[in-house]
Design a protein around this motif. Structure first.
Motif, PDB file in Angstrom:
ATOM      1  N   ILE A 239       0.840  -1.208   0.000  1.00  0.00           N
ATOM      2  CA  ILE A 239       0.000   0.000   0.000  1.00  0.00           C
ATOM      3  C   ILE A 239       0.870   1.251   0.000  1.00  0.00           C
ATOM      4  O   ILE A 239       0.611   2.214  -0.742  1.00  0.00           O
ATOM      5  N   ILE A 240       1.905   1.248   0.822  1.00  0.00           N
ATOM      6  CA  ILE A 240       2.796   2.406   0.887  1.00  0.00           C
ATOM      7  C   ILE A 240       3.480   2.653  -0.456  1.00  0.00           C
ATOM      8  O   ILE A 240       3.634   3.807  -0.906  1.00  0.00           O
ATOM      9  N   ASP A 241       3.879   1.575  -1.158  1.00  0.00           N
ATOM     10  CA  ASP A 241       4.480   1.726  -2.488  1.00  0.00           C
ATOM     11  C   ASP A 241       3.483   2.319  -3.486  1.00  0.00           C
ATOM     12  O   ASP A 241       3.852   3.125  -4.337  1.00  0.00           O
ATOM     13  N   ALA A 242       2.218   1.929  -3.366  1.00  0.00           N
ATOM     14  CA  ALA A 242       1.179   2.465  -4.261  1.00  0.00           C
ATOM     15  C   ALA A 242       1.012   3.966  -4.028  1.00  0.00           C
ATOM     16  O   ALA A 242       0.836   4.737  -4.987  1.00  0.00           O
ATOM     17  N   TRP A 243       1.049   4.373  -2.786  1.00  0.00           N
ATOM     18  CA  TRP A 243       0.930   5.805  -2.490  1.00  0.00           C
ATOM     19  C   TRP A 243       2.155   6.581  -2.971  1.00  0.00           C
ATOM     20  O   TRP A 243       2.046   7.708  -3.450  1.00  0.00           O
ATOM     21  N   LYS A 244       3.306   5.964  -2.862  1.00  0.00           N
ATOM     22  CA  LYS A 244       4.536   6.615  -3.327  1.00  0.00           C
ATOM     23  C   LYS A 244       4.451   6.933  -4.809  1.00  0.00           C
ATOM     24  O   LYS A 244       4.948   7.979  -5.280  1.00  0.00           O
ATOM     25  N   ALA A 245       3.777   6.060  -5.564  1.00  0.00           N
ATOM     26  CA  ALA A 245       3.644   6.237  -7.008  1.00  0.00           C
ATOM     27  C   ALA A 245       2.813   7.459  -7.380  1.00  0.00           C
ATOM     28  O   ALA A 245       2.881   7.946  -8.513  1.00  0.00           O
ATOM     29  N   ILE A 246       1.996   7.960  -6.447  1.00  0.00           N
ATOM     30  CA  ILE A 246       1.220   9.176  -6.735  1.00  0.00           C
ATOM     31  C   ILE A 246       1.766  10.379  -5.963  1.00  0.00           C
ATOM     32  O   ILE A 246       1.094  11.407  -5.829  1.00  0.00           O
ATOM     33  N   GLY A 247       2.980  10.239  -5.420  1.00  0.00           N
ATOM     34  CA  GLY A 247       3.629  11.357  -4.756  1.00  0.00           C
ATOM     35  C   GLY A 247       3.299  11.522  -3.288  1.00  0.00           C
ATOM     36  O   GLY A 247       3.537  12.581  -2.713  1.00  0.00           O
ATOM     37  N   VAL A 248       2.768  10.472  -2.670  1.00  0.00           N
ATOM     38  CA  VAL A 248       2.422  10.519  -1.247  1.00  0.00           C
ATOM     39  C   VAL A 248       3.439   9.705  -0.466  1.00  0.00           C
ATOM     40  O   VAL A 248       3.753   8.559  -0.823  1.00  0.00           O
ATOM     41  N   THR A 249       3.961  10.283   0.595  1.00  0.00           N
ATOM     42  CA  THR A 249       4.954   9.604   1.428  1.00  0.00           C
ATOM     43  C   THR A 249       4.322   9.164   2.737  1.00  0.00           C
ATOM     44  O   THR A 249       3.753   9.972   3.476  1.00  0.00           O
ATOM     45  N   ALA A 250       4.411   7.864   3.017  1.00  0.00           N
ATOM     46  CA  ALA A 250       3.894   7.330   4.277  1.00  0.00           C
ATOM     47  C   ALA A 250       4.975   6.504   4.940  1.00  0.00           C
ATOM     48  O   ALA A 250       5.613   5.669   4.289  1.00  0.00           O
ATOM     49  N   THR A 251       5.211   6.751   6.202  1.00  0.00           N
ATOM     50  CA  THR A 251       6.144   5.933   6.986  1.00  0.00           C
ATOM     51  C   THR A 251       5.335   4.959   7.828  1.00  0.00           C
ATOM     52  O   THR A 251       4.226   5.264   8.264  1.00  0.00           O
ATOM     53  N   LEU A 252       5.903   3.790   8.055  1.00  0.00           N
ATOM     54  CA  LEU A 252       5.154   2.699   8.670  1.00  0.00           C
ATOM     55  C   LEU A 252       5.449   2.587  10.162  1.00  0.00           C
ATOM     56  O   LEU A 252       6.598   2.638  10.590  1.00  0.00           O
ATOM     57  N   ASN A 253       4.393   2.424  10.942  1.00  0.00           N
ATOM     58  CA  ASN A 253       4.520   2.185  12.386  1.00  0.00           C
ATOM     59  C   ASN A 253       3.554   1.073  12.778  1.00  0.00           C
ATOM     60  O   ASN A 253       2.338   1.289  12.840  1.00  0.00           O
ATOM     61  N   THR A 254       4.063  -0.123  13.020  1.00  0.00           N
ATOM     62  CA  THR A 254       3.247  -1.283  13.366  1.00  0.00           C
ATOM     63  C   THR A 254       3.343  -1.567  14.860  1.00  0.00           C
ATOM     64  O   THR A 254       4.444  -1.636  15.413  1.00  0.00           O
ATOM     65  N   MET A 255       2.179  -1.735  15.497  1.00  0.00           N
ATOM     66  CA  MET A 255       2.121  -1.970  16.941  1.00  0.00           C
ATOM     67  C   MET A 255       1.002  -2.956  17.251  1.00  0.00           C
ATOM     68  O   MET A 255       0.087  -3.131  16.434  1.00  0.00           O
ATOM     69  N   PRO A 256       1.018  -3.578  18.429  1.00  0.00           N
ATOM     70  CA  PRO A 256      -0.107  -4.425  18.834  1.00  0.00           C
ATOM     71  C   PRO A 256      -1.391  -3.607  18.907  1.00  0.00           C
ATOM     72  O   PRO A 256      -1.372  -2.398  19.171  1.00  0.00           O
ATOM     73  N   SER A 257      -2.519  -4.262  18.694  1.00  0.00           N
ATOM     74  CA  SER A 257      -3.792  -3.553  18.651  1.00  0.00           C
ATOM     75  C   SER A 257      -4.098  -2.830  19.951  1.00  0.00           C
ATOM     76  O   SER A 257      -4.686  -1.749  19.946  1.00  0.00           O
ATOM     77  N   SER A 258      -3.699  -3.413  21.082  1.00  0.00           N
ATOM     78  CA  SER A 258      -3.981  -2.756  22.367  1.00  0.00           C
ATOM     79  C   SER A 258      -3.274  -1.408  22.450  1.00  0.00           C
ATOM     80  O   SER A 258      -3.828  -0.437  22.977  1.00  0.00           O
TER      81      SER A 258
END
Length: 528
Positions: free
Chosen positions: A385-404
């Motif tokens: 998903i982040i790569d797809a956004w990069k293709a339209i000029g949107v930069t997203a950094t990823l932060n993964t955490m437990p749901s709680s």
């Protein structure tokens, strides 16, 4: 779905912190559950062993149970008046002796209880218990998770020991199946806050099984409720539910025969499970959704939310991250749902349209942090998903955490903007009204999480309430309007719906089927 159905709120985290610490047993008081490992309905000393994909992260009190493990266990331990079969999702008589009857004006429903029904501690199930179970769920002081699903109920009274009468605020055509969300609990064991707290860890129900032991990491063991006299008696003496979020560990349990069945087979391993094991895949509502902070610019502009959806090639994500075990969303509902209607807005892959929407919204050089929960298919999907956004000029950094942590700390915070996560309220029921209410007419989700409070949100709530008072084609038409509005606004909206993949050993397990929801269910199942 995550460990909890849409995540634990901060209140939930605090509430369960003292109960479910790492490796903390919650067996205290379980001896009071009654029943035991005696023979029932030909149990013949057999044990079913299974491995679930989530850990126990909530208590068992059915008015608030939210974890995947607890909701699966509760289907075996508690009964509603009418229950929904966990596999077919069709209603069947549980504690009710016959189908509920309704008055001519649709405002009064009467239900007779099954004769001789008892809780696992040996006490009789009465209409007082029925009235109390609904009353405590509706009491605002209890902040019950189930309260939002029974807003049509005005009051419930016991006419005699075996007759409960429901007075509604308005006619509600889905009444017979909706009352499945309220499991009946003994008033004597849940009469005050202290009793309810104890009950949360040592549940007493009228279902065919009882909780013998439970542990936050090791799982749950259920034995037979020898007092059960309902339509689905236990056919085994014991059910052992191991828990592991590690797909390889679950596969090893199955291949090593320590478990006869596992849920959530890792997508990469489906074809290698083995010729001697049966694999079932079922289209589910469970999905990867994008949720935005609709109160914060630029995500307060629906064109930005739409753009981020149009930028994603959902089919590519499904193929890459799920090995094809999913379906691109064409509505809030999955195509397998009986109430499915294709939305007027479908987010087919269109990067040019995405760029144009961002430009129209004045959101150039968009950059933000994408938070995700740690469910395997969410983690695997996020980089695509982040790569797809990069293709339209949107930069997203990823932060993964437990749901709680996501729902306890990140989402309530002032800096939250975008979340990719999953959720599956179909464990409570598959009807359109229930599923719409879960994410879009709900204090926790609508106001506290995606903060969708504009005129469109109010219109959506009105459509859902109007549909609840309607029936037939009128109701269906109102739901279509709500589904179209939600698709257009996309405050929280699916990218794809997953397929649930279950694997089991047919030589060792009889009359078992995998579910289209999270959890494993053994009502009517036995060892081969």
């Amino acid at each position: 779905m995550k460990q909890s159905l849409g995540g634990l709120s901060r209140r939930d985290v605090l509430r369960y912190a003292g109960i479910f610490g790492a490796a903390t047993a919650i067996t205290g008081g379980l001896g009071a559950c009654g029943g035991g490992a005696g023979d029932s309905g030909g149990a013949a000393g057999k044990t079913i062993e299974a491995t679930l994909a989530f850990t126990l992260s909530s208590g068992f009190d059915p008015m608030n149970a939210s974890s995947a493990v607890a909701t699966a266990v509760n289907q075996h331990v508690f009964e509603a008046l009418i229950d929904l079969d966990p596999i077919t999702r069709q209603p069947y008589l549980a504690l009710a002796a016959a189908q509920p009857t309704v008055s001519a004006d649709g405002l009064t429903w009467t239900v007779q209880l099954r004769e001789g029904a008892k809780f696992s501690d040996g006490s009789s199930v009465t209409a007082d218990d029925v009235a109390w179970s609904f009353q405590r769920a509706l009491d605002p002081a209890n902040k019950a998770l189930m309260a939002g699903f029974i807003t049509f109920v005005d009051k419930v009274t016991a006419k005699d020991q075996r007759t409960a009468e429901f007075t509604l605020k308005h006619p509600f055509s889905l009444f017979p199946q909706r009352i499945a969300v309220i499991k009946i609990v003994p008033k004597a064991k849940t009469g005050d806050a202290a009793a309810s707290k104890a009950f949360d860890t040592a549940p007493i129900g009228s279902g065919p099984f009882t909780v013998m032991s439970a542990n936050a990491t090791a799982g749950v063991v259920m034995g037979v409720n020898t007092n059960y006299n309902g339509p689905r008696p236990a056919k085994v003496e014991k059910i052992t539910l191991r828990t592991s979020t590690d797909g390889t560990a679950r596969l090893n349990d199955l291949r090593g025969s320590s478990s006869q069945v596992i849920e959530a087979v890792p997508y990469l391993d489906v074809k290698s499970v083995g010729a001697d094991r049966k694999v079932e895949e079922k289209q589910a509502f469970n999905h990867l959704f994008l949720m935005f902070n609709c109160a914060a610019a630029p995500f307060s502009d629906k064109r930005v939310r739409q753009a981020l959806h149009y930028a994603i090639d959902a089919d590519k994500v499904v193929k890459t991250a799920l090995q094809g075990y999913g379906t691109a969303a064409s509505s809030y509902l999955d195509a397998g749902n009986a109430g499915y209607q294709k939305a007027a807005t479908v987010y087919d892959y269109d990067p040019d349209k995405a760029k144009s929407l961002l430009a129209a919204a004045g959101a150039s050089n968009l950059s933000f942090e994408l938070h995700t929960t740690d469910a395997a298919f969410i983690k695997d999907s996020a980089p695509v998903i982040i790569d797809a956004w990069k293709a339209i000029g949107v930069t997203a950094t990823l932060n993964t955490m437990p749901s709680s942590a996501i729902y306890g700390n990140v989402v309530p915070g002032p800096n939250f903007r975008v979340l990719a996560a999953s959720g599956d309220p179909t464990v409570f029921g598959p009807d359109v009204d229930l599923l719409l209410r879960w994410f879009y007419v709900n204090q926790t989700w609508t106001k506290d999480r995606h903060r969708w409070t504009n005129d469109a949100a109010k219109q959506c709530a009105q459509l859902i309430e109007s549909a609840a008072k309607a029936s037939g084609s009128e109701q269906t038409a109102l739901w279509k309007q709500a589904l179209d509005l939600i698709a257009d606004e996309a405050p929280l909206y699916p990218v794809f719906h997953v397929k649930m993949v279950t694997a089991y050993d047919p030589a060792k397990l009889k009359d078992f089927q995998g579910a289209a929801t999270t959890g494993l269910y053994f009502l009517g199942a036995s060892r081969a």
